[in-house]
Design a protein around this motif. Structure first.
Motif, PDB file in Angstrom:
ATOM      1  N   TYR A  39      -1.693   6.516  11.773  1.00 58.10           N
ATOM      2  CA  TYR A  39      -1.021   5.627  10.829  1.00 58.10           C
ATOM      3  C   TYR A  39      -1.552   4.202  10.961  1.00 58.10           C
ATOM      4  O   TYR A  39      -1.758   3.506   9.958  1.00 58.10           O
ATOM      5  CB  TYR A  39       0.491   5.658  11.071  1.00 58.10           C
TER       6      TYR A  39
ATOM      7  N   GLU B  41       3.883  -2.775   5.709  1.00 61.69           N
ATOM      8  CA  GLU B  41       3.652  -3.039   4.290  1.00 61.69           C
ATOM      9  C   GLU B  41       3.282  -1.778   3.523  1.00 61.69           C
ATOM     10  O   GLU B  41       2.911  -1.851   2.351  1.00 61.69           O
ATOM     11  CB  GLU B  41       2.538  -4.071   4.132  1.00 61.69           C
ATOM     12  N   CYS B  42       3.396  -0.616   4.194  1.00 62.36           N
ATOM     13  CA  CYS B  42       2.981   0.652   3.595  1.00 62.36           C
ATOM     14  C   CYS B  42       4.156   1.594   3.332  1.00 62.36           C
ATOM     15  O   CYS B  42       5.040   1.765   4.179  1.00 62.36           O
ATOM     16  CB  CYS B  42       2.025   1.400   4.531  1.00 62.36           C
ATOM     17  N   TRP B  43       4.136   2.218   2.169  1.00 58.58           N
ATOM     18  CA  TRP B  43       4.922   3.409   1.939  1.00 58.58           C
ATOM     19  C   TRP B  43       4.124   4.593   2.474  1.00 58.58           C
ATOM     20  O   TRP B  43       2.883   4.579   2.441  1.00 58.58           O
ATOM     21  CB  TRP B  43       5.138   3.624   0.443  1.00 58.58           C
TER      22      TRP B  43
ATOM     23  N   MET C 171       6.017   2.333   8.901  1.00 54.29           N
ATOM     24  CA  MET C 171       5.899   2.551   7.457  1.00 54.29           C
ATOM     25  C   MET C 171       7.233   2.994   6.869  1.00 54.29           C
ATOM     26  O   MET C 171       8.143   3.389   7.594  1.00 54.29           O
ATOM     27  CB  MET C 171       4.829   3.611   7.176  1.00 54.29           C
TER      28      MET C 171
ATOM     29  N   ALA D 101       0.823  -1.204   0.000  1.00 54.86           N
ATOM     30  CA  ALA D 101       0.000   0.000   0.000  1.00 54.86           C
ATOM     31  C   ALA D 101       0.857   1.253   0.000  1.00 54.86           C
ATOM     32  O   ALA D 101       2.023   1.234   0.408  1.00 54.86           O
ATOM     33  CB  ALA D 101      -0.915  -0.003   1.222  1.00 54.86           C
TER      34      ALA D 101
ATOM     35  N   VAL E 161       0.397   5.193   1.379  1.00 55.78           N
ATOM     36  CA  VAL E 161      -0.388   6.176   2.127  1.00 55.78           C
ATOM     37  C   VAL E 161       0.179   7.553   1.810  1.00 55.78           C
ATOM     38  O   VAL E 161       1.382   7.790   1.967  1.00 55.78           O
ATOM     39  CB  VAL E 161      -0.324   5.908   3.643  1.00 55.78           C
TER      40      VAL E 161
ATOM     41  N   LEU F 258      -6.906   0.027   5.140  1.00 56.24           N
ATOM     42  CA  LEU F 258      -6.421  -0.496   3.871  1.00 56.24           C
ATOM     43  C   LEU F 258      -6.311  -2.021   3.877  1.00 56.24           C
ATOM     44  O   LEU F 258      -6.054  -2.638   2.841  1.00 56.24           O
ATOM     45  CB  LEU F 258      -5.054   0.108   3.543  1.00 56.24           C
TER      46      LEU F 258
ATOM     47  N   ARG G 221      -2.700  -0.815  -2.729  1.00 54.65           N
ATOM     48  CA  ARG G 221      -3.812  -0.109  -2.093  1.00 54.65           C
ATOM     49  C   ARG G 221      -3.383   1.337  -1.860  1.00 54.65           C
ATOM     50  O   ARG G 221      -2.206   1.605  -1.580  1.00 54.65           O
ATOM     51  CB  ARG G 221      -4.166  -0.770  -0.767  1.00 54.65           C
TER      52      ARG G 221
ATOM     53  N   ALA H 258      -3.486   1.981   7.993  1.00 55.13           N
ATOM     54  CA  ALA H 258      -3.136   0.612   7.608  1.00 55.13           C
ATOM     55  C   ALA H 258      -4.324  -0.332   7.790  1.00 55.13           C
ATOM     56  O   ALA H 258      -4.624  -1.166   6.927  1.00 55.13           O
ATOM     57  CB  ALA H 258      -1.942   0.138   8.424  1.00 55.13           C
TER      58      ALA H 258
END
Length: 232
Positions: free
Chosen positions: A155, A168-170, A188, A3, A5, A162, A112, A159
Motif C-alpha cells: 500500500y 489521501e487514497c481511497w 487509506m 487518488a 487504488v 502515485l 490519480r 501511494a
C-alpha cells in the motif's frame, strides 16, 4: 483525497468470468499430461507462493505444479501449456461493464489511479496491452514485489508511485486477501465492492477479509458517485 487504488480481479474485471478459471486450469493440465483435479488442487494450495514469485515465471511455475502432481512434462508440453495458460489468463481480465468508463471519469475528475493486485507473472507481462493500462497511473503487482496483500509495504508503494500520501487514497476492492484491513492499517480509506449482482462471485476470493469497511457499493461504477458524495 487525491487518488483511488483499485484491486484488479473481481473489482475491475468481470466477476462472472471467474467461474471459468477451473475450466482453464483443466485445459492447462491436459497439455501438461496431468489429471485436472490434482492440478486444480496444486494451483489452489500454492496461490500465495505463486503470486509472490516463488516458482518463477509461468513456464517454471507450471513445471513445479506438474511435479507436485507427479508428472514431468516435456519441453514441448511446457511450451504449449504456458501459451494456453497465458491465453486463459487474458480472458479472465475482461473488464466488468462500466469499469473502464469509471476509471476515465475518475481521472477526468483529477484523481490519480492505481492498481494493487495479487497476481501471477501473466498479468505483469500482459498489462501494457490491456485496456486498463492507459487509464492507470501506477501499478503494484505481488509477483513483481515478492509480497502479497495485506502487506503494508504494498500500500505504501502504491501511494509512493502515485505521488500521494496513503491517507489521501481511497482503496476499492471486493474483499479478498484481507485487502481492506491492509488498506485501513496503511491509512487509506477502504471501499468494499460487494458484487451483489454476481451470485457466487465471493467463492473465488482467497483469504476473505473479515473487516467490513464503512463504505460499501454493489458494483464498481458506483464508486464515482460515492467519492463525489463523501467529503474529504
Amino acid at each position: 483525497m487525491r487518488a483511488v487504488v483499485c484491486d484488479f480481479f473481481g473489482t475491475l474485471t468481470d466477476p462472472g468470468i471467474e467461474a471459468g478459471r477451473r475450466e482453464a486450469f483443466a485445459a492447462t493440465a491436459a497439455l501438461l499430461g496431468v489429471p485436472a483435479e490434482p492440478f486444480w488442487t496444486a494451483m489452489s494450495t500454492s496461490f500465495g507462493e505463486r503470486i509472490t514469485g516463488r516458482y518463477g515465471h509461468t513456464r517454471a511455475m507450471l513445471r513445479a505444479m506438474a511435479a507436485r502432481c507427479g508428472a514431468e512434462p516435456s519441453e514441448a508440453q511446457l511450451d504449449a501449456a504456458a501459451a494456453a495458460h497465458h491465453a486463459a489468463s487474458v480472458r479472465l481480465w475482461a473488464p466488468r461493464p462500466g469499469a473502464l468508463e469509471t476509471l476515465a471519469r475518475l481521472r477526468a475528475a483529477g484523481l490519480r489511479i492505481g492498481v494493487l493486485s495479487d497476481c501471477g507473472a501473466e498479468l505483469c507481462d500482459g498489462w501494457p496491452a490491456t485496456p486498463y493500462a492507459p487509464l492507470v497511473d501506477a501499478t503494484v503487482f505481488s509477483w513483481q514485489e515478492g509480497r502479497r496483500k495485506p502487506d503494508p509495504l504494498l500500500y505504501a508503494t502504491a501511494a509512493h508511485r502515485l505521488g500521494v500520501e496513503a491517507h489521501e487514497c481511497w482503496f476499492v476492492g471486493d474483499g479478498g486477501s484481507r485487502e481492506h484491513q491492509g488498506a485501513r492499517d496503511a491509512g487509506m480509506r477502504p471501499v468494499l465492492v460487494t458484487n451483489a449482482g454476481y451470485p457466487g462471485a465471493g467463492r473465488f476470493r482467497d483469504d476473505p477479509d473479515p473487516f467490513v469497511p464503512e463504505f460499501t457499493i454493489d458494483d464498481f461504477p458506483q464508486v464515482y458517485r460515492l467519492i463525489a458524495a463523501v467529503k474529504p
